[in-house]
Design a protein around this motif. Structure first.
Motif, PDB file in Angstrom:
ATOM      1  N   ILE A  60      24.890 -39.914 -67.928  1.00 46.66           N
ATOM      2  CA  ILE A  60      24.299 -38.581 -67.828  1.00 46.66           C
ATOM      3  C   ILE A  60      24.882 -37.876 -66.603  1.00 46.66           C
ATOM      4  O   ILE A  60      25.031 -38.462 -65.540  1.00 46.66           O
ATOM      5  CB  ILE A  60      22.769 -38.669 -67.727  1.00 46.66           C
ATOM      6  N   VAL A  61      25.230 -36.602 -66.788  1.00 38.46           N
ATOM      7  CA  VAL A  61      25.724 -35.772 -65.700  1.00 38.46           C
ATOM      8  C   VAL A  61      24.533 -35.015 -65.123  1.00 38.46           C
ATOM      9  O   VAL A  61      23.899 -34.213 -65.812  1.00 38.46           O
ATOM     10  CB  VAL A  61      26.797 -34.789 -66.212  1.00 38.46           C
ATOM     11  N   THR A  62      24.228 -35.293 -63.869  1.00 29.59           N
ATOM     12  CA  THR A  62      23.039 -34.732 -63.229  1.00 29.59           C
ATOM     13  C   THR A  62      23.436 -33.528 -62.387  1.00 29.59           C
ATOM     14  O   THR A  62      24.275 -33.642 -61.485  1.00 29.59           O
ATOM     15  CB  THR A  62      22.354 -35.793 -62.360  1.00 29.59           C
ATOM     16  N   VAL A  63      22.846 -32.376 -62.688  1.00 29.21           N
ATOM     17  CA  VAL A  63      23.245 -31.115 -62.047  1.00 29.21           C
ATOM     18  C   VAL A  63      22.082 -30.498 -61.280  1.00 29.21           C
ATOM     19  O   VAL A  63      20.913 -30.835 -61.493  1.00 29.21           O
ATOM     20  CB  VAL A  63      23.753 -30.104 -63.100  1.00 29.21           C
ATOM     21  N   ALA A  64      22.430 -29.561 -60.383  1.00 25.43           N
ATOM     22  CA  ALA A  64      21.409 -28.873 -59.600  1.00 25.43           C
ATOM     23  C   ALA A  64      20.771 -27.734 -60.380  1.00 25.43           C
ATOM     24  O   ALA A  64      19.611 -27.382 -60.145  1.00 25.43           O
ATOM     25  CB  ALA A  64      22.013 -28.340 -58.300  1.00 25.43           C
ATOM     26  N   ASP A  65      21.546 -27.156 -61.325  1.00 27.32           N
ATOM     27  CA  ASP A  65      21.043 -26.020 -62.102  1.00 27.32           C
ATOM     28  C   ASP A  65      21.991 -25.751 -63.273  1.00 27.32           C
ATOM     29  O   ASP A  65      23.044 -26.397 -63.400  1.00 27.32           O
ATOM     30  CB  ASP A  65      20.900 -24.769 -61.227  1.00 27.32           C
ATOM     31  N   GLU A  66      21.621 -24.782 -64.097  1.00 25.29           N
ATOM     32  CA  GLU A  66      22.433 -24.483 -65.287  1.00 25.29           C
ATOM     33  C   GLU A  66      23.788 -23.891 -64.919  1.00 25.29           C
ATOM     34  O   GLU A  66      24.773 -24.073 -65.648  1.00 25.29           O
ATOM     35  CB  GLU A  66      21.680 -23.536 -66.222  1.00 25.29           C
ATOM     36  N   LYS A  67      23.872 -23.194 -63.781  1.00 25.95           N
ATOM     37  CA  LYS A  67      25.148 -22.635 -63.337  1.00 25.95           C
ATOM     38  C   LYS A  67      26.166 -23.744 -63.091  1.00 25.95           C
ATOM     39  O   LYS A  67      27.331 -23.631 -63.469  1.00 25.95           O
ATOM     40  CB  LYS A  67      24.938 -21.807 -62.070  1.00 25.95           C
ATOM     41  N   TRP A  88      13.678 -26.996 -67.794  1.00 27.81           N
ATOM     42  CA  TRP A  88      14.443 -27.359 -66.588  1.00 27.81           C
ATOM     43  C   TRP A  88      13.904 -26.639 -65.372  1.00 27.81           C
ATOM     44  O   TRP A  88      13.529 -25.470 -65.484  1.00 27.81           O
ATOM     45  CB  TRP A  88      15.911 -27.000 -66.796  1.00 27.81           C
ATOM     46  N   PRO A  89      13.877 -27.274 -64.195  1.00 28.11           N
ATOM     47  CA  PRO A  89      14.141 -28.703 -64.007  1.00 28.11           C
ATOM     48  C   PRO A  89      13.017 -29.531 -64.623  1.00 28.11           C
ATOM     49  O   PRO A  89      11.847 -29.136 -64.587  1.00 28.11           O
ATOM     50  CB  PRO A  89      14.183 -28.853 -62.482  1.00 28.11           C
ATOM     51  N   GLY A  90      13.396 -30.674 -65.179  1.00 29.29           N
ATOM     52  CA  GLY A  90      12.407 -31.508 -65.840  1.00 29.29           C
ATOM     53  C   GLY A  90      13.044 -32.653 -66.593  1.00 29.29           C
ATOM     54  O   GLY A  90      14.264 -32.820 -66.597  1.00 29.29           O
ATOM     55  N   PRO A  91      12.220 -33.447 -67.306  1.00 25.44           N
ATOM     56  CA  PRO A  91      12.687 -34.691 -67.922  1.00 25.44           C
ATOM     57  C   PRO A  91      13.350 -34.498 -69.288  1.00 25.44           C
ATOM     58  O   PRO A  91      12.955 -35.111 -70.278  1.00 25.44           O
ATOM     59  CB  PRO A  91      11.403 -35.506 -68.038  1.00 25.44           C
ATOM     60  N   LEU A  92      14.351 -33.599 -69.333  1.00 25.27           N
ATOM     61  CA  LEU A  92      15.066 -33.332 -70.575  1.00 25.27           C
ATOM     62  C   LEU A  92      16.565 -33.385 -70.327  1.00 25.27           C
ATOM     63  O   LEU A  92      17.087 -32.697 -69.435  1.00 25.27           O
ATOM     64  CB  LEU A  92      14.701 -31.959 -71.145  1.00 25.27           C
ATOM     65  N   ALA A 114      29.080 -34.374 -73.611  1.00 24.85           N
ATOM     66  CA  ALA A 114      28.523 -34.942 -72.384  1.00 24.85           C
ATOM     67  C   ALA A 114      27.031 -34.633 -72.344  1.00 24.85           C
ATOM     68  O   ALA A 114      26.562 -33.656 -72.939  1.00 24.85           O
ATOM     69  CB  ALA A 114      29.225 -34.380 -71.149  1.00 24.85           C
ATOM     70  N   ALA A 115      26.289 -35.481 -71.622  1.00 24.42           N
ATOM     71  CA  ALA A 115      24.840 -35.324 -71.496  1.00 24.42           C
ATOM     72  C   ALA A 115      24.521 -34.739 -70.123  1.00 24.42           C
ATOM     73  O   ALA A 115      25.029 -35.225 -69.107  1.00 24.42           O
ATOM     74  CB  ALA A 115      24.148 -36.672 -71.674  1.00 24.42           C
ATOM     75  N   PHE A 116      23.683 -33.688 -70.097  1.00 17.92           N
ATOM     76  CA  PHE A 116      23.385 -32.989 -68.848  1.00 17.92           C
ATOM     77  C   PHE A 116      21.880 -32.993 -68.585  1.00 17.92           C
ATOM     78  O   PHE A 116      21.079 -32.783 -69.494  1.00 17.92           O
ATOM     79  CB  PHE A 116      23.886 -31.545 -68.909  1.00 17.92           C
ATOM     80  N   ARG A 117      21.538 -33.186 -67.303  1.00 14.83           N
ATOM     81  CA  ARG A 117      20.129 -33.204 -66.912  1.00 14.83           C
ATOM     82  C   ARG A 117      19.961 -32.585 -65.540  1.00 14.83           C
ATOM     83  O   ARG A 117      20.803 -32.755 -64.652  1.00 14.83           O
ATOM     84  CB  ARG A 117      19.626 -34.644 -66.897  1.00 14.83           C
ATOM     85  N   CYS A 118      18.869 -31.839 -65.377  1.00 17.29           N
ATOM     86  CA  CYS A 118      18.502 -31.249 -64.089  1.00 17.29           C
ATOM     87  C   CYS A 118      17.102 -31.756 -63.728  1.00 17.29           C
ATOM     88  O   CYS A 118      16.099 -31.244 -64.224  1.00 17.29           O
ATOM     89  CB  CYS A 118      18.495 -29.724 -64.188  1.00 17.29           C
ATOM     90  N   PRO A 119      17.032 -32.806 -62.902  1.00 18.93           N
ATOM     91  CA  PRO A 119      15.731 -33.424 -62.627  1.00 18.93           C
ATOM     92  C   PRO A 119      14.849 -32.583 -61.711  1.00 18.93           C
ATOM     93  O   PRO A 119      15.338 -31.751 -60.938  1.00 18.93           O
ATOM     94  CB  PRO A 119      16.113 -34.747 -61.949  1.00 18.93           C
ATOM     95  N   ASN A 120      13.562 -32.821 -61.805  1.00 25.04           N
ATOM     96  CA  ASN A 120      12.581 -32.088 -61.007  1.00 25.04           C
ATOM     97  C   ASN A 120      12.201 -32.930 -59.785  1.00 25.04           C
ATOM     98  O   ASN A 120      11.141 -33.546 -59.744  1.00 25.04           O
ATOM     99  CB  ASN A 120      11.348 -31.761 -61.860  1.00 25.04           C
TER     100      ASN A 120
END
Length: 331
Positions: A60-67, A88-92, A114-120
């Protein structure tokens, strides 16, 4: 290698380690992740080595935000934007077509997606924002073992193998994020989590399918957790679907029993671990329970309560079935 525990005011030091190709575990609302700079192929391969993880299991690619995510995808479809706005941010985690050449095959498993996630989590958001680039984020545990829900769990598995761990206390949810594949015609949940297919369908305004695949998935899996056994302590795990069957569990001192308080109060067992009072409590405590008994070499079998109702029951049973390799205990 010394593994340092970082607190809130030490994030800049953790950022420098990531920039230099080191591995740093980080907190999320679900479980702790193992971070490496996603654009550093050598560092990413180090994640596989530290975890003992098969190299055909995408990360999973973990990002700070959608930008930040937008730099690595062909486009952000309307479906994805709706889910970002709501969850987002959240468990998705969302699977999207990756921009060609933007991520190495070590991240994607050689797939065009690729899989993208922005954690809370405020500390992880600060970490990735200061880094200015995404990090990979598989669970910060030895491959096949229960996922870590505390910094102590991470240290137990990976001390001496990674440079640091950012400690933000116990995780809130305790099960990994929901993964939805948006690269296909009909959106499909590949890994259940706190956000259910029904939640997603309501936001998207269309049907969302649920993957029925098992760990026997052939070829390169599209998402983590689809192909190999996961979440397993050393002792075999058995799922107890009916509360009354707990009365028939062998009465031995090398047996561990994991269930809600309402069940444990009614049975005689020497080694008990409480999942709490509700299914939500159980989801939060499952990995901690499995780790608790995994750290006791005298425990030879673990019996865990199963659930068929409740919003998070599908996610809970997904993890528990993999931990138990599908073994159920029946009277």
């Amino acid at each position: 290698m010394e593994t340092k525990i970082f607190k809130k005011d030490e994030i800049p030091e953790a950022v420098e380690l990531l920039k230099n190709g080191e591995l740093v575990a980080f907190p999320t609302e679900t479980v702790y992740g193992l971070g490496a700079l996603a654009t550093n192929e050598k560092a990413v391969k180090g994640v596989y080595a530290a975890k003992g993880r098969p190299s055909d299991n995408p990360l999973i690619v973990t990002v700070a935000d959608e930008k930040m995510m937008a730099q690595y995808v062909e486009n952000v479809p309307e479906r994805a934007q709706k889910l970002i706005d709501k969850f987002w941010p959240g468990p998705l985690t969302m699977i999207l077509p990756a921009k060609e050449g933007s991520l190495s095959t070590a991240v994607t498993g050689g797939l065009p997606t690729a899989a993208f996630r922005c954690p809370n989590d405020e500390l992880t958001h600060e970490l990735i924002s200061q880094l200015g680039a995404p990090i990979v984020g598989p669970s910060a545990n030895t491959s096949t073992k229960p996922s870590p829900t505390t910094a102590e769990h991470v240290y137990h598995d990976l001390k001496g193998k990674i440079a640091g761990i950012i400690d933000n206390g116990p995780t809130e949810i305790g099960l990994e994020s929901t993964i939805i594949d948006l690269s296909v015609e009909e959106p499909i949940v590949l890994r259940p989590g706190e956000i259910t297919p029904e939640d997603l369908a309501k936001v998207l305004g269309e049907k969302v399918l649920m993957n029925k695949g098992t760990t026997k998935t052939a070829g390169v899996p599209k998402a983590p957790g689809m192909k190999y056994r996961h979440y397993a302590p050393s002792a075999p795990v058995y799922i107890v679907d009916n509360e009354k069957d707990f009365n028939d569990i062998p009465q031995r001192d090398d047996i561990g029993v994991v269930a809600l308080d309402s069940v444990l109060d009614k049975i005689e067992a020497e080694n008990k671990f409480s999942l709490g009072k509700t299914i939500d409590d159980a989801a939060h405590n499952l990995f901690n329970a499995l780790r608790f008994f995994d750290n006791q070499p005298d425990i030879k079998e673990i019996y865990v309560q199963g659930f068929s109702t409740g919003n998070i029951s599908a996610a809970y049973m997904n993890r528990l079935n993999k931990s138990a390799a599908g073994h159920h205990f029946h009277n």
